[in-house]
Design a protein around this motif. Structure first.
Motif, PDB file in Angstrom:
ATOM      1  N   ASN A  53     -13.423   4.961  -3.477  1.00 14.04           N
ATOM      2  CA  ASN A  53     -13.217   4.869  -4.918  1.00 14.04           C
ATOM      3  C   ASN A  53     -14.310   5.672  -5.622  1.00 14.04           C
ATOM      4  O   ASN A  53     -14.941   6.539  -5.002  1.00 14.04           O
ATOM      5  CB  ASN A  53     -13.211   3.400  -5.362  1.00 14.04           C
ATOM      6  CG  ASN A  53     -11.887   2.714  -5.029  1.00 14.04           C
ATOM      7  OD1 ASN A  53     -10.851   3.027  -5.584  1.00 14.04           O
ATOM      8  ND2 ASN A  53     -11.929   1.771  -4.086  1.00 14.04           N
ATOM      9  N   VAL A  59      -9.040  -3.070  -1.803  1.00 13.92           N
ATOM     10  CA  VAL A  59      -8.572  -2.160  -2.850  1.00 13.92           C
ATOM     11  C   VAL A  59      -9.096  -0.759  -2.563  1.00 13.92           C
ATOM     12  O   VAL A  59      -9.479  -0.007  -3.461  1.00 13.92           O
ATOM     13  CB  VAL A  59      -8.992  -2.635  -4.255  1.00 13.92           C
ATOM     14  CG1 VAL A  59      -8.150  -3.797  -4.702  1.00 13.92           C
ATOM     15  CG2 VAL A  59     -10.470  -3.010  -4.294  1.00 13.92           C
ATOM     16  N   ASN A 113      -8.285   3.654  -4.642  1.00 12.85           N
ATOM     17  CA  ASN A 113      -7.489   3.258  -5.801  1.00 12.85           C
ATOM     18  C   ASN A 113      -7.990   3.830  -7.119  1.00 12.85           C
ATOM     19  O   ASN A 113      -7.597   3.342  -8.178  1.00 12.85           O
ATOM     20  CB  ASN A 113      -7.458   1.721  -5.893  1.00 12.85           C
ATOM     21  CG  ASN A 113      -6.196   1.137  -5.291  1.00 12.85           C
ATOM     22  OD1 ASN A 113      -5.107   1.296  -5.827  1.00 12.85           O
ATOM     23  ND2 ASN A 113      -6.350   0.483  -4.159  1.00 12.85           N
ATOM     24  N   HIS A 166       0.831  -1.210   0.000  1.00 14.32           N
ATOM     25  CA  HIS A 166       0.000   0.000   0.000  1.00 14.32           C
ATOM     26  C   HIS A 166       0.867   1.261   0.000  1.00 14.32           C
ATOM     27  O   HIS A 166       2.062   1.225   0.275  1.00 14.32           O
ATOM     28  CB  HIS A 166      -0.944  -0.005   1.213  1.00 14.32           C
ATOM     29  CG  HIS A 166      -0.253  -0.093   2.542  1.00 14.32           C
ATOM     30  ND1 HIS A 166      -0.140   0.959   3.396  1.00 14.32           N
ATOM     31  CD2 HIS A 166       0.364  -1.128   3.159  1.00 14.32           C
ATOM     32  CE1 HIS A 166       0.509   0.596   4.483  1.00 14.32           C
ATOM     33  NE2 HIS A 166       0.831  -0.675   4.363  1.00 14.32           N
ATOM     34  N   ASN A 222      -3.445   3.014  -3.495  1.00 17.25           N
ATOM     35  CA  ASN A 222      -2.602   3.038  -4.682  1.00 17.25           C
ATOM     36  C   ASN A 222      -3.369   3.674  -5.839  1.00 17.25           C
ATOM     37  O   ASN A 222      -4.323   4.432  -5.604  1.00 17.25           O
ATOM     38  CB  ASN A 222      -2.130   1.617  -5.028  1.00 17.25           C
ATOM     39  CG  ASN A 222      -1.017   1.134  -4.113  1.00 17.25           C
ATOM     40  OD1 ASN A 222       0.063   1.704  -4.070  1.00 17.25           O
ATOM     41  ND2 ASN A 222      -1.288   0.073  -3.356  1.00 17.25           N
ATOM     42  N   CYS A 273      -0.061  -3.218 -11.442  1.00 16.33           N
ATOM     43  CA  CYS A 273      -1.049  -4.117 -10.838  1.00 16.33           C
ATOM     44  C   CYS A 273      -1.276  -5.345 -11.712  1.00 16.33           C
ATOM     45  O   CYS A 273      -1.340  -6.474 -11.210  1.00 16.33           O
ATOM     46  CB  CYS A 273      -2.360  -3.373 -10.616  1.00 16.33           C
ATOM     47  SG  CYS A 273      -3.659  -4.370  -9.891  1.00 16.33           S
TER      48      CYS A 273
END
Length: 441
Positions: free
Chosen positions: A323, A292, A295, A238, A268, A247
């Protein structure tokens, strides 16, 4: 002990020593002398001694003895506790399975990696330690990775400076690599958890953005190393500016991994491209926990994860917080939950969703009996979304957590949702009491 013998002592003694502190009491026993000799010339005879004698030796041994002598000869206990407390102020042995030896070797290896400077530190400094620590290292938490040292450049003319900048931009990616984990992961045959951050702590006035990201070369070497680690259960990477290409490269080497159960790529930049790769990983892995968070995953990325989720039979926790999945992504996740029967925890907080996504998820709450917690906080669900959730919760008996903080849901519906959740929690607690499966903290 008196500085001078009293008159009574002088009468009882046949020999008056020149040392006024001399006394028969301080003469050590033969067994004590033997134990002290073992301490002074330690070669590993602990198995033949009593527990009390072993403790005496461990308390007397120098914590600076070479690891080749102590690693496999001195069992877990007093000696390794002394070694840990000598090097680190905070020593919480409970985080290491209550093993002082495991704590020492894990933190010792972490320190070697965190202070490793490419092209300056000899790899031998790390490789020499691996034979002694590989049997005890279960987890590595590396909080910094240093880049190579840049040599200072003098002042140059404008044309020369422009040329140098062009050359630097071409070669920076090739040169600015960090520690190669391929050196250690294949040797650590008991490693179960690996957490990394590509950053430099306390960089001060030397700050550069490149200190806080992994390069393509780093990613390639790390991906191959992860593939070689067949016992790894948790991988966390992270705050390292991992974008979609990196990725995809990592996922390529994690496909069909035999032991990986938890993946954390939070904070990320994997975006929609990285999310599509994550979707493929869900189809070809046994992941149970996926994080996740933060991101830049948009609607397309959320739909890709949703498609994989609809066919997945192992994932129990999914964190998509912070997100940009919005309504279409949220609705896709909701639709996937109609067929998914393993997901227990879902976090969609801070995803720019409105009442439309709330309505889609509400339809699922009526049917789905697997989910235990959903986080919808920090979305603009409004009164309409709150009403839809309240209606759905009136038919739900399994959800024990539904977070609607900062969602513009009106107080009446929020209160009703909270009451139903509390009722479900009490019902779940009663079931656990009957089955004897209550888990106390």
């Amino acid at each position: 002990t008196h500085l001078t013998p009293s008159k009574g002592q002088r009468k009882m003694r046949r020999i008056i020593a020149e040392n006024p502190n001399w006394s028969l009491v301080v003469v050590p026993s033969l067994s004590s002398m033997c134990l002290q000799s073992i301490v002074n010339n330690f070669e590993g005879l602990l198995s033949q001694l009593t527990p009390g004698q072993r403790d005496f030796i461990q308390e007397g041994l120098s914590p600076t003895l070479p690891l080749r002598v102590t690693a496999n000869l001195i069992p877990d206990g007093v000696y390794w506790k002394r070694c840990c407390e000598r090097r680190w102020d905070l020593c919480d042995v409970s985080r290491y399975g209550h093993s002082w030896r495991r704590m020492f070797f894990e933190r010792h290896l972490e320190n070697l990696i965190e202070l490793f400077i490419p092209e300056v530190t000899e790899p031998k400094a790390v490789l020499d330690v691996l034979p002694f620590c590989k049997s005890y290292v279960r987890r590595l938490n590396v909080s910094q990775l240093l880049p190579p040292i840049k040599e200072p450049q003098g002042e140059k003319d404008g044309e020369e400076n422009d040329l140098d900048l062009a050359i630097d931009s071409e070669h920076d990616e090739a040169c600015a690599h960090h520690f190669d984990f391929g050196l250690v992961l294949r040797e650590l045959t008991h490693l179960e958890e690996l957490a990394l951050v590509y950053r430099v702590k306390e960089c001060g006035m030397n700050f550069e953005w490149k200190m806080f990201e992994m390069t393509k070369r780093d990613c390639e070497s790390l991906a191959k190393a992860l593939k070689s680690s067949r016992t790894l259960k948790l991988f966390r990477l992270h705050q390292s500016n991992v974008e979609d290409k990196k990725c995809r490269l990592l996922v390529k080497h994690l496909l069909d991994h035999p032991s990986l159960r938890e993946l954390d790529l939070s904070h990320n930049l994997i975006g929609n491209g990285g999310a599509r790769a994550i979707g493929k990983l869900l189809a070809r892995s046994k992941l149970e926990v996926l994080n996740v968070c933060d991101n830049k995953i948009g609607e397309l990325g959320a739909k890709a994860i949703a498609r994989a989720l609809s066919r997945n039979s192992t994932l129990s926790s999914l964190n998509l917080r912070l997100n940009l999945v919005r309504d279409e992504g949220g609705a896709a996740i909701g639709e996937a939950l109609r067929s998914n029967t393993t997901l227990h925890h879902l976090n969609l907080g801070g995803n720019d969703m409105t009442w439309r996504a709330a309505s889609a998820l509400s339809d699922v709450l009526i049917e789905n009996k697997t989910l235990r917690s959903i986080n919808l906080s920090c979305n603009n669900l409004g009164k309409v979304g709150g009403k839809a959730l309240a209606e759905a919760m009136s038919h739900n008996t399994t959800l024990t957590e539904l977070n609607v903080l900062l969602t513009e849901v009106d107080e009446q519906n929020a209160s009703f949702v909270s009451e139903v959740v509390c009722a479900n929690q009490r019902s779940e607690h009663k079931k656990q009491r009957k089955t004897g499966s209550i888990k106390y903290p």
